[in-house]
Design a protein around this motif. Sequence first.
Motif, PDB file in Angstrom:
ATOM      1  N   GLY A  47      -8.184  34.311 -13.232  1.00 24.66           N
ATOM      2  CA  GLY A  47      -9.570  34.604 -12.861  1.00 24.66           C
ATOM      3  C   GLY A  47     -10.499  34.456 -14.047  1.00 24.66           C
ATOM      4  N   SER A  71     -12.418  38.053  -9.847  1.00 24.65           N
ATOM      5  CA  SER A  71     -12.758  36.695 -10.259  1.00 24.65           C
ATOM      6  C   SER A  71     -14.233  36.395 -10.022  1.00 24.65           C
ATOM      7  N   LEU A 119     -12.563  30.588  -6.920  1.00 24.27           N
ATOM      8  CA  LEU A 119     -11.804  31.585  -6.154  1.00 24.27           C
ATOM      9  C   LEU A 119     -10.591  30.949  -5.487  1.00 24.27           C
ATOM     10  N   ILE A 144      -8.048  40.423  -6.517  1.00 22.27           N
ATOM     11  CA  ILE A 144      -8.233  39.264  -7.414  1.00 22.27           C
ATOM     12  C   ILE A 144      -9.533  38.533  -7.078  1.00 22.27           C
ATOM     13  N   SER A 194     -13.279  31.312 -14.420  1.00 19.72           N
ATOM     14  CA  SER A 194     -14.694  31.631 -14.614  1.00 19.72           C
ATOM     15  C   SER A 194     -15.291  30.812 -15.757  1.00 19.72           C
ATOM     16  N   ASP A 224      -7.876  30.256  -7.992  1.00 21.93           N
ATOM     17  CA  ASP A 224      -7.094  31.430  -8.396  1.00 21.93           C
ATOM     18  C   ASP A 224      -6.078  31.824  -7.327  1.00 21.93           C
TER      19      ASP A 224
END
Length: 282
Positions: free
Chosen positions: A262, A188, A155, A184, A266, A158
């Motif tokens: 995002g 994400s 997170l 976002i 991941s 991003d």
Amino acid sequence: MSVTRIRKYIYILSLIIMIPGIVSLCTRGLNLGIDFTGGSLLHVRFENKVKVEQVRDVLDDYNIGRGLPIQQAGNNEFIIRTRDLSQEESNQLMKGFRSEIGKMEILRNEKVGPVIGKELTNKALMAVGIACLLMLLYITIRFEFKFGVGAVIALIHDVVIVLGLFSLFQWEVDSVFVAAILTILGYSINDTIVVFDRIRENLKLKRKESYDVIVDKSILQTLNRSINTVLTVLFCLVALLVLGGATIKTFVVAMLIGVIFGCYSSIFVASPIWYDLKIREN
């Protein structure tokens, strides 16, 4: 494709993307819009029927700013927030409205403070921090602590990239940008949880396999889902970017960057970080 084998190169790539933005944030900061800095508020009423696009064209002609918030308040009435205008600039703008649109009446012309003040900005940052801590706590309970660490780092990755790119290119940041950042974060973490859930399932089903094999299999099993989801969102965002107008451009650009990275984080950041943490405990 083995994500765990190339994870060190992925970390380097992420740092290469992030460092210029971090340097720009530290040296130049963000290009804060009138929602943060304050400016002038104009409330005008035209005699003839007028469209928002006509008002925006005049603002562009006089270099007042693109994508400014224009609110239609009634029949041919418009409320416009601009940067802080001098008396001369304000007079020229009024003259431009009259010459290019027609007769008008000035209902209000005054200086206003920022919509998003320092206190509200600090509270928003605090809210994001609390949200990350709560997500870390939830993922720790639902999965395990190492999953939570990987998710929160992804997170932060991003958000830093989005902020860094906006700082590098000096794109204007307004209140809508804050909404984009929060969106976002939600997107994400959802994408990351899908991958982590598959890793957890495979850990139970394939206990004899090594962690790197489980991580790579889990990513491959969720890859189609991740790509299809991000493409669906990107199609909508591109349509908004082309047809949505200048007012929501900041939101759309931030979302485009955030959704792409995002999905990337991941797969290529959160999962490898969990893997690195996991192999260190053994």
